[in-house]
Design an enzyme around this catalytic site. Sequence first.
Site, PDB file in Angstrom:
ATOM      1  N   LYS A   1       0.807  -1.222   0.000  1.00  0.00           N
ATOM      2  CA  LYS A   1       0.000   0.000   0.000  1.00  0.00           C
ATOM      3  C   LYS A   1       0.843   1.277   0.000  1.00  0.00           C
ATOM      4  CE  LYS A   1      -4.359  -1.528   0.456  1.00  0.00           C
ATOM      5  NZ  LYS A   1      -5.505  -1.117  -0.381  1.00  0.00           N
TER       6      LYS A   1
ATOM      7  N   SER B   1      -8.726  -0.240   6.415  1.00  0.00           N
ATOM      8  CA  SER B   1      -8.735  -1.274   7.455  1.00  0.00           C
ATOM      9  C   SER B   1      -7.363  -1.421   8.088  1.00  0.00           C
ATOM     10  CB  SER B   1      -9.178  -2.618   6.863  1.00  0.00           C
ATOM     11  OG  SER B   1      -8.281  -3.024   5.854  1.00  0.00           O
TER      12      SER B   1
ATOM     13  N   GLU C   1      -9.673 -13.835  -3.709  1.00  0.00           N
ATOM     14  CA  GLU C   1     -10.443 -13.276  -2.599  1.00  0.00           C
ATOM     15  C   GLU C   1     -10.703 -14.354  -1.554  1.00  0.00           C
ATOM     16  OE1 GLU C   1     -13.538 -10.105  -4.398  1.00  0.00           O
ATOM     17  OE2 GLU C   1     -13.935 -12.168  -5.017  1.00  0.00           O
TER      18      GLU C   1
ATOM     19  N   GLY D   1     -15.796 -13.278   1.086  1.00  0.00           N
ATOM     20  CA  GLY D   1     -15.810 -11.967   0.437  1.00  0.00           C
ATOM     21  C   GLY D   1     -15.666 -12.093  -1.062  1.00  0.00           C
TER      22      GLY D   1
ATOM     23  N   ASP E   1     -17.324 -10.949  -3.602  1.00  0.00           N
ATOM     24  CA  ASP E   1     -18.025  -9.967  -4.439  1.00  0.00           C
ATOM     25  C   ASP E   1     -17.316  -9.761  -5.769  1.00  0.00           C
ATOM     26  OD1 ASP E   1     -16.427  -7.010  -3.971  1.00  0.00           O
ATOM     27  OD2 ASP E   1     -16.086  -8.600  -2.519  1.00  0.00           O
TER      28      ASP E   1
ATOM     29  N   SER F   1       1.205  -9.675  -0.341  1.00  0.00           N
ATOM     30  CA  SER F   1       0.813  -8.269  -0.268  1.00  0.00           C
ATOM     31  C   SER F   1       1.199  -7.562   1.021  1.00  0.00           C
ATOM     32  CB  SER F   1      -0.694  -8.133  -0.489  1.00  0.00           C
ATOM     33  OG  SER F   1      -1.414  -8.794   0.536  1.00  0.00           O
TER      34      SER F   1
END
Length: 296
Positions: free
Chosen positions: A28, A53, A179, A183, A185, A279
């Site tokens: 990030k 988060s 995913e 979750g 989606d 990640s």
Amino acid sequence: MRSRTADALLGAELWFKCENLQRTGSFKFRGAFNAVARLGAAEQRAGVVAFSSGNHAQAMALAARLLAVPVTIVMPHDAPAIKLAATRGYGAEVVVYDRFTEDREAIGRRLAEERGLTMIPPFDHPDVIAGQGTATKELIEEVGPLDALFVCMGGGGLASGSALAARALAPACRVYAVEPEAGDDGQRSFRTGAIVQIATPATIADGAQTQRLSDRTFAIVRRELADVLTVSDAQLVEAMRFFAERMKLVVEPTGCLAFAGARHAGVPLRGLRIGVIISGGNVDLTRYAALLRDGV
């Protein structure tokens, strides 16, 4: 990093991009620094606000500190303690909310309007997406073209940036986003061709507890990905153990999504050159120890 054991398990050659060793402990930082650095002087003086988060929060806090930009972060009250402490430690003002009853984006917009701040979301921003894509850019530039690349997906910033970088540098590379099962989606959106929104998923992958992709990330995901896969929380714990035992890496559950997907999602990989984005590694050590000891 490489692992002969991982190669043997999958019958392939794997290269792990270890963003758990990145500044602030996750990929990030790339998108956050890029986005803050590209603001105009007046915007930087006024300050920025972000919601996260945890990993985007730390990334924004450090990026803003390095660039001398005031920063306010909206974080869930139940975010891992290590992420809350680190964000405050970088000098950010933290505003907490209940992720199950409150809308973090609405809180961020309100703060931006009241204080004249620029809001930089965790994934729905072109400069953030571009920054995240540099992890894949570096990986391919270092190890050469890949046949397949596995990345985690929450809101789709890393998946989008990774796919764009792969298409530019290794056009034949098939990019898979992964995913948590709870979750899914993104998988449902990818396979139906329309954005699907879900309730906040109950999963140990706290960095992937998003409810939907954005219009921007969905457009890239739909166009560029080979598929969206899912894995169970138990498979994430298995991957955490593998990284700890075999590669001596501390990896958070969300950071295990890509490898768990490569290992368990049924994609034929034998004989191929595979990239795996780890990640992040920001996990509360008490929680980490409990998961390794007891599972889920």
